[in-house]
Design an enzyme around this catalytic site. Sequence first.
Site, short mmCIF file in Angstrom:
data_model
loop_
_atom_site.label_atom_id
_atom_site.label_comp_id
_atom_site.label_asym_id
_atom_site.label_seq_id
_atom_site.Cartn_x
_atom_site.Cartn_y
_atom_site.Cartn_z
N HIS A 306 -6.11 -3.40 3.94
CA HIS A 306 -6.20 -4.21 2.72
C HIS A 306 -5.85 -3.35 1.53
CE1 HIS A 306 -7.82 -6.93 -0.30
NE2 HIS A 306 -7.72 -7.86 0.63
N ASP A 363 -8.67 -12.04 7.58
CA ASP A 363 -7.84 -12.82 8.50
C ASP A 363 -8.02 -12.45 9.96
OD1 ASP A 363 -6.60 -14.42 6.59
OD2 ASP A 363 -5.27 -12.79 6.03
N1 ACO Z 1 -1.36 -1.49 11.02
C1 ACO Z 1 -0.88 -0.21 11.10
N2 ACO Z 1 -0.74 0.60 10.03
C2 ACO Z 1 -1.10 0.12 8.83
C3 ACO Z 1 -1.59 -1.19 8.68
C4 ACO Z 1 -1.73 -2.01 9.83
N3 ACO Z 1 -2.20 -3.26 9.73
N4 ACO Z 1 -1.86 -1.43 7.36
C5 ACO Z 1 -1.53 -0.30 6.72
N5 ACO Z 1 -1.08 0.64 7.60
C6 ACO Z 1 -0.68 2.02 7.28
C7 ACO Z 1 0.70 2.07 6.63
O1 ACO Z 1 1.72 2.22 7.60
C8 ACO Z 1 0.56 3.29 5.74
O2 ACO Z 1 0.64 4.43 6.55
P1 ACO Z 1 1.29 5.80 5.95
O3 ACO Z 1 0.39 6.23 4.84
O4 ACO Z 1 1.33 6.74 7.11
O5 ACO Z 1 2.67 5.42 5.47
C9 ACO Z 1 -0.90 3.21 5.25
O6 ACO Z 1 -1.59 2.50 6.29
C10 ACO Z 1 -1.08 2.47 3.92
O7 ACO Z 1 -0.48 1.17 4.06
P2 ACO Z 1 0.28 0.41 2.90
O8 ACO Z 1 1.20 -0.60 3.50
O9 ACO Z 1 0.87 1.40 1.95
O10 ACO Z 1 -0.94 -0.30 2.17
P3 ACO Z 1 -0.83 -1.53 1.17
O11 ACO Z 1 -2.03 -1.50 0.33
O12 ACO Z 1 0.50 -1.54 0.48
O13 ACO Z 1 -0.82 -2.81 2.15
C11 ACO Z 1 -1.56 -4.56 3.57
C12 ACO Z 1 -1.95 -3.55 2.45
C13 ACO Z 1 -0.29 -5.31 3.16
C14 ACO Z 1 -2.69 -5.57 3.71
C15 ACO Z 1 -1.33 -3.77 4.89
O14 ACO Z 1 -2.54 -3.12 5.27
C16 ACO Z 1 -0.86 -4.68 6.02
O15 ACO Z 1 0.36 -4.91 6.14
N6 ACO Z 1 -1.79 -5.22 6.87
C17 ACO Z 1 -1.41 -6.15 7.91
C18 ACO Z 1 -1.20 -7.55 7.32
C19 ACO Z 1 -2.49 -8.21 6.90
O16 ACO Z 1 -3.47 -8.23 7.64
N7 ACO Z 1 -2.48 -8.81 5.69
C20 ACO Z 1 -3.63 -9.57 5.18
C21 ACO Z 1 -4.29 -8.84 4.04
S1 ACO Z 1 -5.72 -9.74 3.50
C22 ACO Z 1 -5.08 -11.01 2.63
O17 ACO Z 1 -4.10 -10.94 1.98
C23 ACO Z 1 -5.79 -12.24 2.70
#
Ligand code: ACO
Length: 427
Positions: A306, A363
């Site tokens: 998140h 979710d």
């Molecule tokens: N699975 C694996 N790796 C992940 C995940 C995941 N679900 N989420 C984040 N990471 C990793 C990224 O690859 C990144 O790794 P790095 O530092 O080695 O490059 C690090 O964690 C940080 O991730 P970001 O994408 O930079 O974080 P951001 O804050 O931009 O994104 C998000 C947050 C979009 C929710 C992300 O965690 C994600 O894509 N999750 C899966 C989709 C999801 O569940 N979305 C619902 C969110 S809740 C809502 O909106 C209601």
Amino acid sequence: MSDNATLEYKGEKYDFPVIKGTEDELAIDIKTLRSLTTMTTLDPGYKNTGSCESAITFLDGEKGILRYRGYSIEELAEKADFLEVAYLLIFGELPNKEQLDAFHHDIIEESTVDEEMKKILDAFPKSAHPMGVLSSLTSALIAFNPTTVDVSSEKAMYYAIVRILAKFPILVAWTMRKKKGLPLDYGDDSLGYVENIHKMMFKRPNKEYKKNQIVIDALDKLLILHADHEQNCSTSTVRIVGSSHAGLFASLSAGISALWGPLHGGANQAVLEMLQAIEEDGGDTKKYMAKAKDKNDPFRLMGFGHRVYKNFDPRAKIIKKAADEVLGDLGIEDPILEIAKGLEKEALEDQYFVDRKLYPNVDFYSGIIYRALGIPTEMFTVMFALGRLPGWIAQWREMRLRNEPIGRPRQLYIGENSRPFVTVAKR
Ligand code: ACO
């Protein structure tokens, strides 16, 4: 006297006030930055940028706290119903009995949509994704309710609000019924708000509708948990569209589109599809954990991570418990609930997820409950939109009442410098 933060650049010092929120959060007020320094800030994804001051929702992502208007999400999910929470979010206080009855009455007065809307719905193919249909229908509603556009008074805003709270559930129900090939119908105004939504969605033409309190309570809780989450992608969209003085329905329609994406509300559908895929693939969670960690594999563990929570999402905790209870009460054994729990356990013990503070989000378990309630997977994000509606409305209303300026971010241009035009023959 307020504190200042000082920016030093090329020997010049510039002071900016540091302002404090009611929960002691600090922000540097940079309203004068450009006029004083000619510079802008660069913050892709707005990871550090506050777009507004807001009195609606407080969340502390480090501590895993979420409150609507000061009330904890845990207490609201336990003790309130969705309509009370909607009133609280929109108007700032919990309603007394009279206020709640009057609010519900005003919604009931508006609980039809123009029959011509059915023709618009009819034009969509059955295969259309319900989120696209819902966004279009919400926009189409404007044509049938033109007075909702010019909402300059609180009274006009109020009527736009009760109208959409009345009509949106009908659109949600019709969107699902069209997909299922069921006749489009209206609800029953003698029922409670959430019960009526359930009836509109599930009533079969040849069967009497029977209320199931477990199902209604579960739905109520899910809607409350999704009702607001401060300046997320869809809410920021609603506020920015509304800041141009586009009407409420147009702003909401844009918010629905923003919610659709799998990185935001669309994650609930993506989670269930992922869990199903893992099950069909033999239930090997370790294989999918490895894929999620592999930087050369685009796969992400959906429902994990998140932008703001770097601790347990408090909503996920409540939903996980509710999933166990609802499935138990309904006597459903769903193997994908076990897969989800297994994935969660592995992720919470895995260094990759620990280092990045990736926890289950709202979710991760919600789809399992929706599935148990008989809601098709493609409708999950629509259910999220239904829950988020009061939050979007509250944020839109706050933005209008505070008379916020039009939202218009800056950029850092990195394209070509000025160059002469070359005619096509010479290119
Ligand atoms: N699975 C694996 N790796 C992940 C995940 C995941 N679900 N989420 C984040 N990471 C990793 C990224 O690859 C990144 O790794 P790095 O530092 O080695 O490059 C690090 O964690 C940080 O991730 P970001 O994408 O930079 O974080 P951001 O804050 O931009 O994104 C998000 C947050 C979009 C929710 C992300 O965690 C994600 O894509 N999750 C899966 C989709 C999801 O569940 N979305 C619902 C969110 S809740 C809502 O909106 C209601």
